[in-house]
Motif scaffolding. Structure first.
Motif, mmCIF file in Angstrom:
data_model
loop_
_atom_site.group_PDB
_atom_site.id
_atom_site.type_symbol
_atom_site.label_atom_id
_atom_site.label_comp_id
_atom_site.label_asym_id
_atom_site.label_seq_id
_atom_site.Cartn_x
_atom_site.Cartn_y
_atom_site.Cartn_z
ATOM 1 N N GLN A 142 0.849 -1.184 0.000
ATOM 2 C CA GLN A 142 0.000 0.000 0.000
ATOM 3 C C GLN A 142 0.886 1.235 0.000
ATOM 4 O O GLN A 142 1.655 1.467 0.937
ATOM 5 C CB GLN A 142 -0.925 0.017 1.214
ATOM 6 N N LYS A 143 0.766 2.003 -1.061
ATOM 7 C CA LYS A 143 1.598 3.190 -1.223
ATOM 8 C C LYS A 143 1.422 4.170 -0.069
ATOM 9 O O LYS A 143 2.388 4.799 0.372
ATOM 10 C CB LYS A 143 1.290 3.878 -2.548
ATOM 11 N N GLU A 144 0.204 4.310 0.416
ATOM 12 C CA GLU A 144 -0.069 5.267 1.492
ATOM 13 C C GLU A 144 0.711 4.923 2.754
ATOM 14 O O GLU A 144 1.266 5.806 3.415
ATOM 15 C CB GLU A 144 -1.574 5.318 1.803
ATOM 16 N N LYS A 145 0.777 3.626 3.093
ATOM 17 C CA LYS A 145 1.513 3.205 4.286
ATOM 18 C C LYS A 145 3.015 3.384 4.093
ATOM 19 O O LYS A 145 3.722 3.771 5.025
ATOM 20 C CB LYS A 145 1.180 1.760 4.637
ATOM 21 N N ALA A 146 3.499 3.095 2.901
ATOM 22 C CA ALA A 146 4.920 3.314 2.618
ATOM 23 C C ALA A 146 5.254 4.794 2.721
ATOM 24 O O ALA A 146 6.277 5.175 3.302
ATOM 25 C CB ALA A 146 5.269 2.782 1.230
ATOM 26 N N PHE A 147 4.384 5.631 2.184
ATOM 27 C CA PHE A 147 4.599 7.077 2.238
ATOM 28 C C PHE A 147 4.634 7.554 3.691
ATOM 29 O O PHE A 147 5.495 8.344 4.072
ATOM 30 C CB PHE A 147 3.498 7.813 1.467
ATOM 31 N N GLU A 148 3.726 7.054 4.501
ATOM 32 C CA GLU A 148 3.679 7.441 5.920
ATOM 33 C C GLU A 148 4.956 7.015 6.641
ATOM 34 O O GLU A 148 5.456 7.728 7.517
ATOM 35 C CB GLU A 148 2.446 6.810 6.593
ATOM 36 N N ALA A 149 5.486 5.876 6.269
ATOM 37 C CA ALA A 149 6.735 5.409 6.889
ATOM 38 C C ALA A 149 7.911 6.308 6.521
ATOM 39 O O ALA A 149 8.822 6.519 7.330
ATOM 40 C CB ALA A 149 7.021 3.974 6.465
ATOM 41 N N ILE A 150 7.890 6.849 5.319
ATOM 42 C CA ILE A 150 8.994 7.699 4.858
ATOM 43 C C ILE A 150 8.796 9.148 5.287
ATOM 44 O O ILE A 150 9.733 9.814 5.720
ATOM 45 C CB ILE A 150 9.111 7.638 3.315
ATOM 46 N N PHE A 151 7.585 9.624 5.142
ATOM 47 C CA PHE A 151 7.277 11.031 5.408
ATOM 48 C C PHE A 151 6.159 11.124 6.454
ATOM 49 O O PHE A 151 5.023 11.483 6.120
ATOM 50 C CB PHE A 151 6.843 11.739 4.118
ATOM 51 N N PRO A 152 6.451 10.798 7.696
ATOM 52 C CA PRO A 152 5.387 10.779 8.711
ATOM 53 C C PRO A 152 4.742 12.162 8.876
ATOM 54 O O PRO A 152 5.416 13.179 8.920
ATOM 55 C CB PRO A 152 6.102 10.349 9.989
ATOM 56 N N GLY A 153 3.416 12.130 8.940
ATOM 57 C CA GLY A 153 2.667 13.353 9.170
ATOM 58 C C GLY A 153 2.380 14.188 7.932
ATOM 59 O O GLY A 153 1.606 15.136 7.993
ATOM 60 N N GLU A 154 2.979 13.854 6.800
ATOM 61 C CA GLU A 154 2.741 14.618 5.574
ATOM 62 C C GLU A 154 1.568 14.021 4.814
ATOM 63 O O GLU A 154 1.330 12.811 4.882
ATOM 64 C CB GLU A 154 3.980 14.607 4.676
ATOM 65 N N PRO A 155 0.835 14.844 4.058
ATOM 66 C CA PRO A 155 -0.255 14.296 3.236
ATOM 67 C C PRO A 155 0.319 13.452 2.098
ATOM 68 O O PRO A 155 1.388 13.747 1.556
ATOM 69 C CB PRO A 155 -0.980 15.538 2.708
ATOM 70 N N PHE A 156 -0.397 12.385 1.748
ATOM 71 C CA PHE A 156 0.069 11.460 0.714
ATOM 72 C C PHE A 156 0.269 12.172 -0.621
ATOM 73 O O PHE A 156 -0.582 12.923 -1.077
ATOM 74 C CB PHE A 156 -0.941 10.322 0.541
ATOM 75 N N ASP A 157 1.434 11.893 -1.234
ATOM 76 C CA ASP A 157 1.779 12.463 -2.540
ATOM 77 C C ASP A 157 2.477 11.348 -3.321
ATOM 78 O O ASP A 157 3.647 11.033 -3.077
ATOM 79 C CB ASP A 157 2.702 13.669 -2.362
ATOM 80 N N GLU A 158 1.760 10.759 -4.250
ATOM 81 C CA GLU A 158 2.284 9.613 -4.987
ATOM 82 C C GLU A 158 3.554 9.955 -5.767
ATOM 83 O O GLU A 158 4.492 9.169 -5.820
ATOM 84 C CB GLU A 158 1.228 9.048 -5.931
ATOM 85 N N ALA A 159 3.586 11.138 -6.359
ATOM 86 C CA ALA A 159 4.776 11.547 -7.119
ATOM 87 C C ALA A 159 5.994 11.643 -6.201
ATOM 88 O O ALA A 159 7.102 11.240 -6.579
ATOM 89 C CB ALA A 159 4.530 12.878 -7.813
ATOM 90 N N LYS A 160 5.793 12.143 -4.999
ATOM 91 C CA LYS A 160 6.904 12.264 -4.042
ATOM 92 C C LYS A 160 7.382 10.884 -3.586
ATOM 93 O O LYS A 160 8.554 10.709 -3.267
ATOM 94 C CB LYS A 160 6.454 13.109 -2.842
ATOM 95 N N LEU A 161 6.488 9.901 -3.577
ATOM 96 C CA LEU A 161 6.843 8.537 -3.191
ATOM 97 C C LEU A 161 7.648 7.837 -4.277
ATOM 98 O O LEU A 161 8.520 7.018 -3.977
ATOM 99 C CB LEU A 161 5.576 7.732 -2.885
ATOM 100 N N ARG A 162 7.385 8.163 -5.534
ATOM 101 C CA ARG A 162 8.065 7.479 -6.642
ATOM 102 C C ARG A 162 9.579 7.668 -6.598
ATOM 103 O O ARG A 162 10.326 6.759 -6.944
ATOM 104 C CB ARG A 162 7.523 7.979 -7.973
ATOM 105 N N TYR A 163 10.043 8.857 -6.211
ATOM 106 C CA TYR A 163 11.482 9.108 -6.177
ATOM 107 C C TYR A 163 12.213 8.171 -5.222
ATOM 108 O O TYR A 163 13.149 7.481 -5.638
ATOM 109 C CB TYR A 163 11.776 10.569 -5.835
ATOM 110 N N PRO A 164 11.824 8.113 -3.944
ATOM 111 C CA PRO A 164 12.565 7.179 -3.075
ATOM 112 C C PRO A 164 12.422 5.723 -3.500
ATOM 113 O O PRO A 164 13.355 4.943 -3.344
ATOM 114 C CB PRO A 164 11.978 7.424 -1.683
ATOM 115 N N MET A 165 11.261 5.364 -4.060
ATOM 116 C CA MET A 165 11.105 3.982 -4.527
ATOM 117 C C MET A 165 12.073 3.695 -5.673
ATOM 118 O O MET A 165 12.720 2.651 -5.703
ATOM 119 C CB MET A 165 9.658 3.723 -4.937
#
Length: 179
Positions: free
Chosen positions: A29-52
């Motif tokens: 789940q992208k949302e959970k991965a995003f929360e693990a990387i960027f705690p407290g920030e609103p979900f941003d799929e584009a921002k998640l793609r870079y670290p992935m």
């Protein structure tokens, strides 16, 4: 490891994948991965793609380095290349000698002949860069290339013959009598 990665976001993503996602066996789940990387920030799929993407690159680099670390002949050959490029004669000679010694402990197969060719090619490249007017090992470069190409072609022919006997596929072997 800091050797392969110095980014905190990648370490957080890796920790999430390794310790939270994988043991649970859940669907990613992208949302959970995003929360693990960027705690407290609103979900941003584009921002998640870079670290992935960066994590994939780091893992690929790690896997390539693991293979490189297991091949001492390749390590010494790469060291010789680096020394040649920097015109460091004594370290080049030491590294090229070490490459040859390590190579002689290997089975004399296609990979052996390929490494032998590369060693001779490095010696030639060093000799023409340093002493253009002196004799060089160009004949040995040619012989080692011939041995490598013949070994590779024979190996490929054996693979084709085995495949042909199982799957009834026809291959062109017109080169074999000359070989």
């Amino acid at each position: 490891s800091d050797y392969f990665n110095k980014r905190d976001d990648l370490q957080a993503l890796w920790a999430y994948l390794l310790y939270e996602f994988a043991p649970a066996g859940h669907v990613f789940q992208k949302e959970k991965a995003f929360e693990a990387i960027f705690p407290g920030e609103p979900f941003d799929e584009a921002k998640l793609r870079y670290p992935m993407s960066w994590l994939v690159k780091s893992i690929e680099y790690f896997l390539a380095m693991r293979r490189f670390e297991k091949n001492e002949t390749e390590q010494s050959l790469q060291l010789a290349t680096a020394c040649r490029e920097k015109s460091l004669e004594k370290p080049f000679q030491q590294a090229i000698r070490q490459s040859g010694k390590l190579l002689e402990t290997q089975v004399k197969d296609q990979e052996y002949h390929h490494a032998r060719y590369r060693i001779e090619l490095e010696k030639y490249a060093f000799s023409i860069a340093e002493k253009r007017t002196e004799a060089n090992n160009l004949a040995e470069v040619g012989r080692s290339l011939d041995a490598y190409l013949l070994a590779a072609k024979l190996k490929q022919s054996c693979l084709q013959l085995a495949h042909q006997s199982v799957y009834q596929v026809d291959y062109d072997y017109s080169f074999l009598p000359g070989l």
